[in-house]
Structure formats: structure tokens, C-alpha cells
Design a protein around this motif. Structure first.
Motif, PDB file in Angstrom:
ATOM      1  N   LYS A 127       0.857  -1.187   0.000  1.00 50.85           N
ATOM      2  CA  LYS A 127       0.000   0.000   0.000  1.00 50.85           C
ATOM      3  C   LYS A 127       0.889   1.232   0.000  1.00 50.85           C
ATOM      4  O   LYS A 127       1.050   1.905   1.021  1.00 50.85           O
ATOM      5  N   PRO A 128       1.530   1.526  -1.140  1.00 47.64           N
ATOM      6  CA  PRO A 128       2.472   2.650  -1.178  1.00 47.64           C
ATOM      7  C   PRO A 128       1.793   3.983  -0.904  1.00 47.64           C
ATOM      8  O   PRO A 128       0.624   4.185  -1.214  1.00 47.64           O
ATOM      9  N   PHE A 129       2.551   4.886  -0.317  1.00 42.77           N
ATOM     10  CA  PHE A 129       2.045   6.228  -0.054  1.00 42.77           C
ATOM     11  C   PHE A 129       1.893   6.981  -1.372  1.00 42.77           C
ATOM     12  O   PHE A 129       2.596   6.715  -2.348  1.00 42.77           O
ATOM     13  N   GLY A 130       1.004   7.937  -1.344  1.00 45.51           N
ATOM     14  CA  GLY A 130       0.802   8.746  -2.545  1.00 45.51           C
ATOM     15  C   GLY A 130       1.948   9.714  -2.763  1.00 45.51           C
ATOM     16  O   GLY A 130       2.870   9.460  -3.533  1.00 45.51           O
ATOM     17  N   GLU A 131       1.937  10.814  -2.059  1.00 45.16           N
ATOM     18  CA  GLU A 131       2.968  11.839  -2.202  1.00 45.16           C
ATOM     19  C   GLU A 131       3.821  11.880  -0.938  1.00 45.16           C
ATOM     20  O   GLU A 131       3.319  12.122   0.152  1.00 45.16           O
ATOM     21  N   MET A 132       5.115  11.643  -1.093  1.00 44.57           N
ATOM     22  CA  MET A 132       6.006  11.681   0.052  1.00 44.57           C
ATOM     23  C   MET A 132       6.154  13.098   0.606  1.00 44.57           C
ATOM     24  O   MET A 132       6.596  13.297   1.736  1.00 44.57           O
TER      25      MET A 132
END
Length: 452
Positions: free
Chosen positions: A219-224
């Protein structure tokens, strides 16, 4: 090596030999260590169907009570057995310390309550074993992803611990059902505001949680950019003078002064020195090959002629221990998994052995094998700190100070900064430039107006 079964120690024998060496390292005299081993063996026989790692505090209390009922057993022997079990669980088998059923039941009850914290405990301090009980599969997946990328055991330990703390902070809620961005930000704010951790600690926690969500939970993050990384303070390095370095060495001896000399003489980091293998030392060219250093990079640095002779003598002594281990059938040193598969016999070859091995055998945390690992870095850190105190050095001195001093003294001797950069293994020369701020030579220093 002779593979006759009569000459090889079984896994069980190696376990007891390693435990006996552990006892002697913890101030149990050699003439008494056999009795300590005997008490632990009695404890094993006391509950034959239960492994050492599965026993509780009640099992220990029951064993000690049974000893008191035996004829010919004095109270001092009971105390001796109790100390043997304490060393077994607190030193030799860390992480498996027995707990009482009441402790586990109370902590589990507290953990299941929907409250942000337990009395006297930080909000992110997990109940021992609770995260493993509820989310063992997730932690196993995390470890698999870390090992697939060949990260070090230290990185694995740190990342798993941050995930445990993160889960405990959110009252053991299932991480897969949480809003990743909001919950991670809340935890990072807690670290900065309530725990007041250093910027590097907060950034490490962020790295661990981003890795967890991206690779373990998919579940990767959208914007770091959502996360603001704490700015690390830019501090000048502590540097010793040449006289202070010699004063420090004068207060050290044996293996410790040799390791300190290699760190100062070649600009090695502590763990780079600790992990040196025999094949990394090139006496003919007076150089050291640093393998898998910071950033998984290799580099070559110099071997000081001053310490080359003592290092040869040291390796001769290490080889005697190595041959004894081979004769006893002790498994070889740790090898990178891919290397171990490609060269299955390499772990037992002399050239792959650690230059600075531990005095006793230990249990490999990943494979469970009882083998000889490298020396514990904390012993070196302690030796340097104590030597600095005896030498009367008032500034903060650590193993890394030796590396800082190496770089600064080379620049003071007017060596090219690019050369120093290569020897240190810096990717960017701007990192090396920090040492120019602590130099005191024409062109880089200013005279105080009080001295005009």
C-alpha cells in the motif's frame, strides 16, 4: 578436515560449549563454569517435554523449589543455579526471558483495552510479544522483504522494532485497515513532540514505516511530500590532535589498541573494522579492502605500517582458534546468502574468517546456528571511552572520532581533498569538505582581533 563423527561436536555439544564460554565471559571462573552448565542441564531434564525458549518464570521457580527439597543441596547451590539461569536467559538467549503467567495476562488485558497508553509506559512501548501474537504473519512478510533486498541484520531489527512501536501506538489496530498517511503523520508528530527524539531517529522511523507500507502491505504512499522530514543539525566533527591520539593509544592495549589503530590509520568506521575478513588485509601493498561499507560500497584504504606487524601477530593467534573450531566441527562464519549458496565451503575457509573474532561462540539470530561471530562492537566503544577518560581527554571521544581525526590530519598534511574523499568512501566531496572547517592552517583560519 577429518569428518569422523567421533571428532566432531554435535549441535547440542556446541550449544553447551558456547554457553560455558558465555559464563566465563560473565565473570564465572573456569573451575566453576562446569557446575553452572550442570544446573542448566538439570533444568532441561526437569521438564523434558518443554524447550528452553518456551519455559515460564513458574517453571524456574518450580525447579529451584525442587532443588531445595533434594538431600545434600545447600542454599548456596540453589543461588548458584539461579544465577546460571539468569545468565542463560538474560545474556545467552536474549529475547526469551521467561515471564509469569500473571504478567502476561495483565499486559494482554491492558493491550486489548482501547486506551492510548498504559500507566507509566510510553504510548509506543509495546507489550512484549503482543505484536508478534497478533501480527506474526505481517512481521514475517516484512522480514522477508528486508532480506530479499540484502539489508543488514541491524536494519531488519530497527525496522521491525519501529513497526512494533507504531502498532502499539495505535492500540494494536490492524495496520492494513488504517489510513496510512494520517496514522504515520500522527506517530511522527508524537515522536517529535512527546518523545523529543533526534531528527535522525524520526527520519529512521519514517523510512521504516514507508518500507512497511510499500513493500510488506503493498500500500504505497501517494505523495512523500506529505511528510516533512526533520532537519538534521549540521555539527562540526570532534577531532583530536596527533598528541591526543597517541595519548589515547597509550591507554589501550592488545586487540583494542590494534582496532583503534586501524580505524585511525585507515579512516575505517567502527563496523567496517569489526567486520574485516582475513582476505581484506593486503600486507604486500599495505592496504585494506573495505567490503560492503556504508551504502553497500567497496573501497580501498591504507594499512598503517605501524600496525601491520602487530596485525600479523594477531592473525597468527586467530588462526590457532580457527583450527580448533574446525577440529570441533563448529560451523563456519556468516556469509551473505547468495555467496553461501554459490560457494558452500567458503564459510569454513581461512580467508573468509573475521580478523577480530569473538572470544566465545554465539547463536546466529537468523539461522540459529552456533558459530563464532565477530567481536561485539560495544566492547571496542567501551575501551575507547575508558581510555579517553584515563588519558584525561576532556572532549567527547568515540570510535568515530578516530575517523574524523584521520581525515583532518590528512588535510592538514596538504593531501588532496579528492584523495581523502576516496579513502573515506564519501559519495560527494561536499561531505568531505566539512573537515576543512576544523583545520587550523593558512588560508582556512582567521586571526582573532584580540591578537592583532
Amino acid at each position: 578436515m577429518d569428518t569422523d563423527g567421533s571428532k566432531l561436536l554435535s549441535a547440542g555439544q556446541r550449544f553447551w560449549e558456547a554457553f560455558r564460554a558465555c559464563l566465563e565471559e560473565n565473570r564465572v571462573s573456569p573451575d566453576r563454569s562446569a557446575y553452572y552448565v550442570g544446573w542448566v542441564k538439570d533444568f532441561v531434564r526437569f521438564l523434558p517435554g518443554k524447550g528452553l525458549r518456551d519455559r515460564s518464570m513458574e517453571d524456574i521457580e518450580g525447579f529451584l523449589a525442587s532443588m531445595r527439597k533434594r538431600r545434600g543441596i545447600s542454599e548456596w547451590q540453589v543461588k548458584q543455579a539461579e544465577r546460571a539461569l539468569t545468565i542463560l536467559y538474560e545474556v545467552f538467549l536474549p529475547g526469551y526471558a521467561p515471564r509469569t503467567e500473571e504478567m502476561e495476562e495483565n499486559e494482554r488485558e491492558q493491550a486489548t483495552k482501547n486506551v492510548p497508553s498504559r500507566k507509566g509506559v510510553l504510548r509506543d512501548q509495546p507489550v512484549p510479544g503482543e505484536v508478534e501474537r497478533q501480527y506474526a504473519a505481517l512481521l514475517d512478510t516484512l522480514r522477508t522483504e528486508i532480506r530479499a533486498r540484502h539489508y543488514s541484520i541491524r536494519t531488519e531489527t530497527a525496522y521491525v522494532d519501529w513497526v512494533r512501536r507504531f502498532v502499539a501506538f495505535h492500540c494494536y489496530a490492524d495496520p492494513t485497515g488504517l489510513d496510512a498517511t494520517a496514522t504515520v503523520k500522527e506517530y511522527l508528530d508524537f515522536l517529535a513532540v512527546e518523545r523529543e527524539v533526534a531528527a535522525s531517529t524520526q527520519n529512521q522511523a519514517l523510512n521504516a514505516l514507508v518500507f512497511f507500507y510499500t513493500h510488506a502491505l503493498r500500500k504505497p504512499f501517494g505523495e512523500m511530500e506529505t511528510f516533512v522530514r526533520a532537519k538534521r543539525p549540521r555539527r562540526l566533527p570532534e577531532v583530536m590532535t596527533r598528541d591526543e591520539v597517541q595519548a589515547l593509544f597509550g591507554q589501550m592495549e592488545g586487540v583494542m589498541v590494534l582496532m583503534a589503530g586501524l580505524m585511525y590509520g585507515g579512516g575505517l568506521r567502527l563496523m567496517e573494522c569489526v567486520r574485516l575478513r582475513v582476505m581484506d588485509i593486503d600486507f604486500a601493498r599495505c592496504r585494506i579492502m573495505v567490503r560492503d561499507g556504508k551504502g553497500q560500497k567497496d573501497r580501498v584504504t591504507m594499512l598503517s605500517e605501524r600496525f601491520a606487524g602487530p596485525l600479523r601477530d594477531h592473525l597468527a593467534r586467530v588462526k590457532v582458534v580457527y583450527e580448533e573450531d574446525r577440529g570441533k566441527g563448529v560451523p563456519g562464519v556468516y556469509m551473505w546468502p547468495a555467496m553461501a549458496r554459490k560457494y558452500p565451503r567458503a564459510a569454513s575457509e581461512w580467508k573468509w574468517q573475521y580478523v577480530f573474532p569473538a572470544k566465545s561462540l554465539s547463536v546466529d539470530p537468523r539461522s540459529g546456528l552456533v558459530r563464532r561471530h565477530h567481536i561485539n562492537e560495544s566492547l571496542v566503544q567501551k575501551a575507547v571511552k575508558e581510555a579517553a577518560a584515563r588519558a584525561g581527554l576532556t572532549r567527547r571521544i568515540s570510535c568515530h572520532t578516530l575517523r574524523h581525526s584521520f581525515a583532518t590530519h590528512l588535510l592538514e598534511a596538504r593531501y588532496d581533498i579528492r584523495t581523502v574523499q576516496e579513502l573515506l568512501g564519501h559519495a560527494d566531496v561536499s561531505t568531505t569538505m566539512i573537515y576543512t572547517h576544523v583545520l587550523n592552517r593558512p588560508g582556512l583560519s582567521v586571526i582573532s582581533p584580540a591578537d592583532f
